[in-house]
Design a protein around this motif. Structure first.
Motif: not given
Ligand code: DMJ
Length: 663
Positions: A253-255, A204, A200-201
């Motif tokens: 993904t909300h990212k 982002s 996820e990082e």
């Protein structure tokens, strides 16, 4: 690490453990006594002697038998034995039992097996250990998959720290370099891998960079190659759009940014790339585009690569379908429609084509660089059409099938002495001599440099190492993404499909052996194969334990490794299609070699200069496809087979998955 086994599984392995724990001295004494008895009993007159001997002698003999039996079956108290010692003892014991023959086998206590049930109840209990074993195997691969994710994060962290926004990382000099036009190619190539891995990082960070920087770059940068920019940047954006929920109109993904950011950026880029098509006097596009003008240009020699002009259709078609603008697809598909009508050699095509005449140029035929993905996209563009594929698109599959017949007839040979199947080249066309060379493939900037300094089409030894994509393509073309088992059940495999599948498996083995034959366990960029007509001494890969050390010839200039994906890609596709776990095991061996020799402690991974020496000298370059392709394919190879299923997705040639229409 495998999880601890449930009791029933431990029980199955009990006999081996018991053997490892037995005292070596006792084993030897038992062996000597038994040897004496065995020898005397097995001589021809033993039976007669026994019958005629006295009762006392008989009882004494019985006692000796009894003692020997006890020594062999008695389990000594557990004591600590290292794995290595245990293996050594095991080997000794094996040697002993081999030499003492049938009598010893007769007296040895049989191994403890799971309880036997009557035949009618048997099926269910047999399934238990099998299922447990499957679970255990599953956890081994999940663990390995996590190792790949860690490698990906290590690669990204080096790039982020020293090269964020550059095309590529130079991990040893700890800086970035723009070799692909300066659009931050590693960011875009890596993004969908991060989405698939759930990193996820990275999603982002890469997403934010694209949202805030990429449009600006697109409007200001200079010359880029149509093919490289399409497969890496456009393909990466489109795949990110799909995987983050673009078609559903939400950010799954909300990212990272909203998926429309990826789509808008993709359109901005594609509108400029379109000029390569619309500026050309024929359906064959120019090779380069200047983004800020925007304008399009021929390559310095005026020619385009056949593979380059025919490897943009998946991306342009998908863009048309999600944007509702048909121009992208129309322009890109004109190329294939045009090539359909050109003369070919049993379906095989020369590696150069002129955008001015629309004709092929020269006679150089190969499935390595500049030829490779022409064949790959014929079948993938056809697959991409989903339910429509049997309408106006059947010509693509026909072209693909004819070409694979040509490959089997003109390009496939076997090495000596051990018969590795390989695909060679016809650098001077079908009437010229055959070159027993197989490469991973060299496209783009480097090959263009080479090309400028050479007479076009007169380089029998142009670097090529990409042929290892072919096993995957052949397997996909045979079953259309279904497992072999399912395709057989549905009666979908023609004889020709089975032939192609067999060739795929043979070639995948050769590609794997190109790794195993070297001292590092990593493949060179190009290998030649020893045949009746072609041999060179003293150019092996350095691994003298490999059975194929005399079959594979590696010239000094070809010993580098660029972290390429082709073999891993083929292992992944073949594993999905044949379900044979050997492809996972081969992949794991290759992954471990990458970890051992290419990982740079401060972050990133590096290409190598020479895979035949240990330790290999490192080249100071991490190619974008290491994150975009190589690590993605490893991750998928070791994971759940339902992730990105091959009957619902096609991977573009840079491993960016795009959905099959209507799937
Ligand atoms: C990638 O950019 C693509 O796979 C392309 O089709 C060929 N070469 C590299 C990886 O080797």
């Amino acid at each position: 690490m495998s999880k601890s086994l449930p009791y029933s599984m431990k029980d199955v392995h009990y006999d081996n453990a018991k053997f490892r724990q037995r005292s070596f001295v006792k084993v030897n004494v038992s062996y000597l006594i038994l040897r004496v008895i065995t020898q005397s009993l097995l001589t021809s007159n033993t039976k007669h002697d026994c019958i005629s001997c006295s009762t006392g002698k008989f009882l004494a003999l019985l006692m000796i038998f009894g003692m020997a039996y006890l020594m062999f079956t008695h389990k000594s108290a557990p004591h600590s034995v290292t794995q290595g010692q245990a293996e050594g003892i095991n080997k000794e014991v094996k040697g002993i039992s081999d030499s003492s023959g049938r009598f010893e086998r007769f007296w040895r206590k049989p191994p403890r097996l799971p309880p036997q049930l009557p035949p009618d109840e048997k099926g269910s209990i047999d399934n238990i250990p099998h299922e447990l074993q499957k679970l255990n195997t599953g956890s081994k691969w999940l663990d390995r998959q996590q190792r790949v994710k860690k490698a990906f994060i290590h690669a990204w962290s080096g790039y982020k720290m020293y090269a964020m926004g550059y095309d590529e990382l130079m991990p040893l000099s700890q800086r970035g370099v723009d070799g692909l036009g300066g659009l931050g190619a590693t960011v875009v190539d890596a993004l969908d891998t991060a989405l698939i891995m759930g990193a996820e990082e990275v999603v982002s960070e890469a997403g934010l960079w694209i949202e805030t920087q990429l449009s600006d770059r697109i409007s200001k940068k200079g010359q880029v190659n149509l093919f490289e920019t399409t497969i890496r940047v456009l393909g990466g954006l489109l795949s990110a759009y799909h995987l983050s929920g673009g078609e559903q109109g939400t950010n799954l993904t909300h990212k990272g940014p909203k998926p429309t950011v990826y789509l808008d950026t993709a359109r901005d880029l594609a509108d400029r790339l379109l000029l390569a098509f619309t500026s050309s006097p024929t359906s064959i596009p120019f090779s380069d585009v200047v983004l800020h003008d925007p304008s399009a240009h021929r390559a310095p020699d005026g020619l385009s690569s056949t593979a380059e002009v025919s490897t943009v259709q998946l991306e342009f078609n998908y863009l048309s379908s999600i944007s509702g603008d048909p121009r992208y697809s129309i322009e890109a598909m004109k190329v294939l429609e045009h090539i359909k009508d050109l003369p070919k050699v049993e379906g095989l095509v020369p590696i150069y084509i002129s955008p001015d005449s629309g004709e092929f140029s020269g006679e150089n035929i190969r499935l390595g660089s500049r030829g490779d993905s022409y064949y790959e996209y014929l079948v993938k563009v056809w697959l991409q059409q989903g339910r429509n594929r049997d309408g106006n698109f059947t010509y693509l599959y026909d072209m693909y099938e004819e070409a694979m017949r040509g490959v089997r007839h003109l390009l496939v040979q076997k090495s000596i002495p051990n018969g590795l199947v390989f695909v060679g080249e016809l650098p001077y066309g079908p009437k010229g001599s055959f070159s027993p060379k197989m490469d991973h493939l060299v496209h783009g900037a480097f090959s263009r440099l080479v090309r400028k300094s050479c007479v076009v089409n007169a380089r029998p030894d142009a670097p090529i190492i990409l042929v290892c994509f072919l096993p995957g393509t052949l397997a996909l073309g045979a079953t259309k993404g279904l497992t072999k088992e399912k395709a057989m059940k549905k009666n979908l495999l023609k004889f020709e499909d089975l032939e192609n599948l067999k060739l795929a498996e043979d070639l995948a083995k050769t590609c794997f052996e190109m790794y195993s034959v070297t001292s590092t366990g990593l493949a060179p960029e190009i290998a030649y194969f020893h045949t009746k007509e072609y041999s060179e001494q003293g150019l092996d890969g350095g691994n003298k334990n490999s059975k194929f050390v005399n079959d594979i010839i590696i010239k000094h200039a070809d010993r580098h490794n660029l972290l390429r994906p082709e073999t891993v890609e083929s292992l992944f596709v073949l594993y999905r299609i044949t379900e044979d776990p050997k492809y996972q095991e081969w992949g794991w061996q290759i992954f471990e070699a990458f970890e051992k020799y290419t990982k740079v402690d401060s972050g990133g991974y590096s290409s190598l200069d020479d895979v035949t020496v240990v330790p290999p000298h490192r080249r100071d370059k991490m190619e974008t496809f290491f994150l975009g392709e190589t690590l993605k394919y490893f991750y998928l190879l070791f994971g759940d087979r339902s992730i990105i299923p091959l009957d619902k997705y096609v991977f573009n040639t840079e491993a960016h998955p795009l959905p099959i229409q209507g799937s």
